[in-house]
Write an enzyme that holds these catalytic residues in place. Structure first.
Site, PDB file in Angstrom:
ATOM      1  N   HIS A  21       0.839  -1.205   0.000  1.00  0.00           N
ATOM      2  CA  HIS A  21       0.000   0.000   0.000  1.00  0.00           C
ATOM      3  C   HIS A  21       0.875   1.257   0.000  1.00  0.00           C
ATOM      4  O   HIS A  21       0.587   2.218  -0.716  1.00  0.00           O
ATOM      5  CB  HIS A  21      -0.883   0.060   1.255  1.00  0.00           C
ATOM      6  CG  HIS A  21      -1.921  -1.016   1.358  1.00  0.00           C
ATOM      7  ND1 HIS A  21      -2.040  -1.840   2.451  1.00  0.00           N
ATOM      8  CD2 HIS A  21      -2.923  -1.391   0.515  1.00  0.00           C
ATOM      9  CE1 HIS A  21      -3.054  -2.661   2.292  1.00  0.00           C
ATOM     10  NE2 HIS A  21      -3.609  -2.424   1.120  1.00  0.00           N
ATOM     11  N   LYS A  45     -15.049  -7.930   5.942  1.00  0.00           N
ATOM     12  CA  LYS A  45     -13.911  -8.774   6.347  1.00  0.00           C
ATOM     13  C   LYS A  45     -13.695  -8.622   7.849  1.00  0.00           C
ATOM     14  O   LYS A  45     -13.845  -7.527   8.394  1.00  0.00           O
ATOM     15  CB  LYS A  45     -12.631  -8.317   5.642  1.00  0.00           C
ATOM     16  CG  LYS A  45     -12.598  -8.566   4.153  1.00  0.00           C
ATOM     17  CD  LYS A  45     -11.271  -8.057   3.579  1.00  0.00           C
ATOM     18  CE  LYS A  45     -11.333  -7.856   2.087  1.00  0.00           C
ATOM     19  NZ  LYS A  45     -10.217  -7.062   1.576  1.00  0.00           N
ATOM     20  N   ARG A  94      -2.484  -6.461  -8.118  1.00  0.00           N
ATOM     21  CA  ARG A  94      -1.423  -7.451  -7.958  1.00  0.00           C
ATOM     22  C   ARG A  94      -1.598  -8.611  -8.930  1.00  0.00           C
ATOM     23  O   ARG A  94      -0.763  -8.895  -9.741  1.00  0.00           O
ATOM     24  CB  ARG A  94      -1.419  -8.009  -6.516  1.00  0.00           C
ATOM     25  CG  ARG A  94      -0.882  -7.075  -5.485  1.00  0.00           C
ATOM     26  CD  ARG A  94      -1.334  -7.462  -4.107  1.00  0.00           C
ATOM     27  NE  ARG A  94      -2.793  -7.393  -4.011  1.00  0.00           N
ATOM     28  CZ  ARG A  94      -3.482  -7.612  -2.927  1.00  0.00           C
ATOM     29  NH1 ARG A  94      -2.877  -7.961  -1.819  1.00  0.00           N
ATOM     30  NH2 ARG A  94      -4.798  -7.499  -2.932  1.00  0.00           N
ATOM     31  N   SER A 132      -2.913  -7.654   3.191  1.00  0.00           N
ATOM     32  CA  SER A 132      -3.251  -7.453   4.609  1.00  0.00           C
ATOM     33  C   SER A 132      -3.658  -8.784   5.240  1.00  0.00           C
ATOM     34  O   SER A 132      -3.316  -9.049   6.391  1.00  0.00           O
ATOM     35  CB  SER A 132      -4.410  -6.467   4.748  1.00  0.00           C
ATOM     36  OG  SER A 132      -4.042  -5.220   4.237  1.00  0.00           O
TER      37      SER A 132
HETATM   38  P1  ADP Z   1      -9.984  -3.544   0.015  1.00  0.00           P
HETATM   39  O1  ADP Z   1     -10.525  -4.321   1.177  1.00  0.00           O
HETATM   40  O2  ADP Z   1     -10.818  -2.374  -0.371  1.00  0.00           O
HETATM   41  O3  ADP Z   1      -9.525  -4.358  -1.170  1.00  0.00           O
HETATM   42  P2  ADP Z   1      -7.218  -3.309   0.813  1.00  0.00           P
HETATM   43  O4  ADP Z   1      -6.727  -2.497   1.966  1.00  0.00           O
HETATM   44  O5  ADP Z   1      -7.050  -4.786   0.892  1.00  0.00           O
HETATM   45  O6  ADP Z   1      -8.700  -2.837   0.634  1.00  0.00           O
HETATM   46  O7  ADP Z   1      -6.535  -2.789  -0.525  1.00  0.00           O
HETATM   47  C1  ADP Z   1      -6.686  -1.482  -1.003  1.00  0.00           C
HETATM   48  C2  ADP Z   1      -6.142  -1.409  -2.402  1.00  0.00           C
HETATM   49  O8  ADP Z   1      -4.737  -1.657  -2.402  1.00  0.00           O
HETATM   50  C3  ADP Z   1      -6.728  -2.419  -3.378  1.00  0.00           C
HETATM   51  O9  ADP Z   1      -6.837  -1.817  -4.658  1.00  0.00           O
HETATM   52  C4  ADP Z   1      -5.696  -3.528  -3.410  1.00  0.00           C
HETATM   53  O10 ADP Z   1      -5.729  -4.253  -4.614  1.00  0.00           O
HETATM   54  C5  ADP Z   1      -4.432  -2.715  -3.289  1.00  0.00           C
HETATM   55  N1  ADP Z   1      -3.319  -3.491  -2.718  1.00  0.00           N
HETATM   56  C6  ADP Z   1      -3.326  -4.276  -1.633  1.00  0.00           C
HETATM   57  N2  ADP Z   1      -2.110  -4.840  -1.426  1.00  0.00           N
HETATM   58  C7  ADP Z   1      -1.304  -4.391  -2.436  1.00  0.00           C
HETATM   59  C8  ADP Z   1       0.061  -4.624  -2.824  1.00  0.00           C
HETATM   60  N3  ADP Z   1       0.851  -5.454  -2.128  1.00  0.00           N
HETATM   61  N4  ADP Z   1       0.524  -4.003  -3.924  1.00  0.00           N
HETATM   62  C9  ADP Z   1      -0.289  -3.172  -4.637  1.00  0.00           C
HETATM   63  N5  ADP Z   1      -1.577  -2.929  -4.347  1.00  0.00           N
HETATM   64  C10 ADP Z   1      -2.085  -3.522  -3.261  1.00  0.00           C
END
Ligand code: ADP
Length: 167
Positions: A21, A45, A94, A132
């Site tokens: 992130h 979640k 990803r 996450s």
């Molecule tokens: P959500 O629950 O809305 O998917 P996340 O916090 O899991 O929220 O992710 C927010 C955004 O960041 C999403 O677009 C996700 O694909 C992206 N993301 C999560 N991990 C990574 C990573 N390692 N590299 C690039 N983008 C990521």
């Protein structure tokens, strides 16, 4: 003509924020005049961190970045975008499965409001394996998460474990 300030919203659960992130945030904040990172608080979640803690971690992690604002929202992202009057959404990609989900969400959001544009940034390959949910799993099994997350996350999760152990 007056120059328009380019603002984007980066929404997510950020439970917790990972180095993946952080990379997307740093790159997006170079592309836009201002970036609003907003924590989605109505995700289904199972949460590890409270919204307050997630917001606090984001504030601490990006305190040195003048063009980043931290916020949170309930309800539909589209309604949040309308309230903020900001219609550019940043998301990270990803894998192919990310693409399928994000593709659907981008179309749904545009159907809800035609002004919405979703911009995708491809993960840096260094972070393509980080999510996450895997951090939560490692943490719950007492593994070392330090290499995957910013320092503030490690500290907060360490405190959380101590709080639980002292109960
Ligand atoms: P959500 O629950 O809305 O998917 P996340 O916090 O899991 O929220 O992710 C927010 C955004 O960041 C999403 O677009 C996700 O694909 C992206 N993301 C999560 N991990 C990574 C990573 N390692 N590299 C690039 N983008 C990521």
């Amino acid at each position: 003509m007056e120059k328009k300030i380019k603002i984007a919203i980066y929404p997510g659960s950020f439970d917790p924020i990972t180095n993946g992130h952080v990379d997307i945030i740093n790159r997006a904040s170079n592309l836009f005049d201002k970036l609003i990172i907003t924590v989605a608080s109505n995700n289904t979640k199972k949460a590890l961190l409270s919204i307050d803690r997630r917001v606090d971690i984001l504030n601490k992690t990006f305190s040195n970045k003048a063009n980043i604002e931290i916020d949170y929202f309930n309800g539909l992202l589209v309604d949040y975008a309308i309230r903020k009057n900001v219609f550019t959404i940043v998301r990270g990609l990803r894998t192919l499965s990310d693409f399928e989900y994000e593709f659907r969400m981008a179309i749904i959001n545009r159907n809800l409001d035609k002004r919405i544009e979703t911009i995708f940034l491809m993960t840096d390959e260094k972070y393509s394996h980080i999510s996450s949910s895997s951090i939560k799993e490692i943490y719950n099994l007492n593994g070392d998460i330090n290499q995957f997350v910013p320092k503030t996350v490690s500290k907060t999760l360490c405190n959380l474990k101590n709080e639980k152990n002292n109960k």
